[in-house]
Design an enzyme around this catalytic site. Structure first.
Site, PDB file in Angstrom:
ATOM      1  N   ASP A   1       0.828  -1.203   0.000  1.00  0.00           N
ATOM      2  CA  ASP A   1       0.000   0.000   0.000  1.00  0.00           C
ATOM      3  C   ASP A   1       0.867   1.259   0.000  1.00  0.00           C
ATOM      4  OD1 ASP A   1      -2.398   1.353  -0.074  1.00  0.00           O
ATOM      5  OD2 ASP A   1      -2.697   1.352   2.082  1.00  0.00           O
TER       6      ASP A   1
ATOM      7  N   CYS B   1     -18.661 -15.244  -6.851  1.00  0.00           N
ATOM      8  CA  CYS B   1     -19.685 -14.464  -6.155  1.00  0.00           C
ATOM      9  C   CYS B   1     -21.090 -14.907  -6.555  1.00  0.00           C
ATOM     10  CB  CYS B   1     -19.522 -12.975  -6.460  1.00  0.00           C
ATOM     11  SG  CYS B   1     -18.122 -12.200  -5.626  1.00  0.00           S
TER      12      CYS B   1
ATOM     13  N   CYS C   1     -20.198 -10.411   3.620  1.00  0.00           N
ATOM     14  CA  CYS C   1     -19.770 -11.325   2.563  1.00  0.00           C
ATOM     15  C   CYS C   1     -19.750 -12.766   3.072  1.00  0.00           C
ATOM     16  CB  CYS C   1     -18.375 -10.935   2.059  1.00  0.00           C
ATOM     17  SG  CYS C   1     -17.736 -12.042   0.767  1.00  0.00           S
TER      18      CYS C   1
ATOM     19  N   CYS D   1     -17.993   6.546  -0.764  1.00  0.00           N
ATOM     20  CA  CYS D   1     -17.504   5.486   0.130  1.00  0.00           C
ATOM     21  C   CYS D   1     -17.106   6.081   1.483  1.00  0.00           C
ATOM     22  CB  CYS D   1     -16.322   4.779  -0.507  1.00  0.00           C
ATOM     23  SG  CYS D   1     -15.593   3.484   0.537  1.00  0.00           S
TER      24      CYS D   1
ATOM     25  N   CYS E   1     -19.463  -3.947   3.743  1.00  0.00           N
ATOM     26  CA  CYS E   1     -19.509  -4.825   2.572  1.00  0.00           C
ATOM     27  C   CYS E   1     -18.757  -6.127   2.819  1.00  0.00           C
ATOM     28  CB  CYS E   1     -18.954  -4.110   1.345  1.00  0.00           C
ATOM     29  SG  CYS E   1     -17.258  -3.537   1.505  1.00  0.00           S
TER      30      CYS E   1
END
Length: 246
Positions: free
Chosen positions: A33, A87, A147, A113, A143
């Protein structure tokens, strides 16, 4: 504790050194990152998982609760088989998003977001987004929480990922009272420090505006009604206005 990016970079650096010991000389660079690397696409193409509808990488054996690190090297390596997506027809991540930031499968509008708005976005948070943020003051993982693949996720024992300084139990009015020195001290080694003290107060002001109207909430907001930061003052006034409307 150490910042988790530093922890992962150190581990990748150690791995790169081990590879170099075997095949020196080796040209390489480590990323966690820390540069605009298209890491999710690279990870998918390497067979590590697929990009879910929430845009996070999903490992069928471990879900999506993990960080991605990369070592760029100048060795010719066999090409892996990309991972297939699993998915199916599930849309839980799209349906649960508080701000409807996932506009289509694998398509995220960062301007909506909560993670972007509370961590990366500078200045004022759009007024229409504020009531939707609720009490989230640093990011949002709704989110990922819904999942189904995250039922396979395993909790790490790594100390650097544990809650610190009672941040998991502190009240908003207590956090709002931190001056910059205390903020820096209590967030040492934590990614929360990335937001900076001004954004931290801005985010908490929004959360207090969305909180139930109590004497403690109103008192906390009033303490920063004349804050030195125009951004903080504006969000405090918005929050007080929310309580006034009720």
């Amino acid at each position: 504790g150490r910042d988790y990016h530093k922890l992962m970079r150190n581990r990748l650096q150690k791995l790169a050194t081990q590879i170099n010991d075997e095949v020196a000389p080796l040209g390489y660079r480590v990323f966690v990152d820390s540069a605009p690397v298209l890491e999710r696409a690279l990870a998918r193409n390497a067979g590590l998982g697929w990009i879910g509808k929430h845009t996070c990488l999903i490992d069928r054996h471990g879900g999506s609760w993990f960080f991605i690190g990369e070592i760029y090297i100048d060795l010719p390596l066999p090409i892996d088989t990309p991972a297939s997506a699993h998915c199916g027809t599930c849309t839980r991540c799209i349906d649960v998003c508080p701000t409807q930031a996932i506009t289509a499968p694998q398509r995220l509008d960062a301007r909506r977001c909560i993670s972007y708005l509370t961590i990366e976005h500078d200045g004022a948070i759009p007024v229409e987004m504020r009531p939707l943020i609720g009490n989230r003051i640093y990011g949002c993982d709704d989110c990922q929480l819904v999942c189904p693949w995250n039922k396979f996720a395993k909790r790490t024992d790594e100390a650097d990922f544990r809650a610190r300084n009672n941040l998991d139990t502190a009240r908003l009015d207590q956090l709002f009272a931190w001056d910059e020195a205390e903020f820096l001290r209590r967030t040492e080694g934590s990614p929360i420090r990335r937001s900076g003290h001004e954004r931290w107060l801005r985010n908490i002001a929004v959360a207090l505006g969305n909180a139930p109207t109590t004497a403690e909430t109103l008192s906390a907001l009033q303490t920063r009604a004349d804050d030195a930061s125009p951004v903080v003052r504006e969000h405090v006034q918005w929050a007080l206005g929310q309580h006034g409307q009720r």
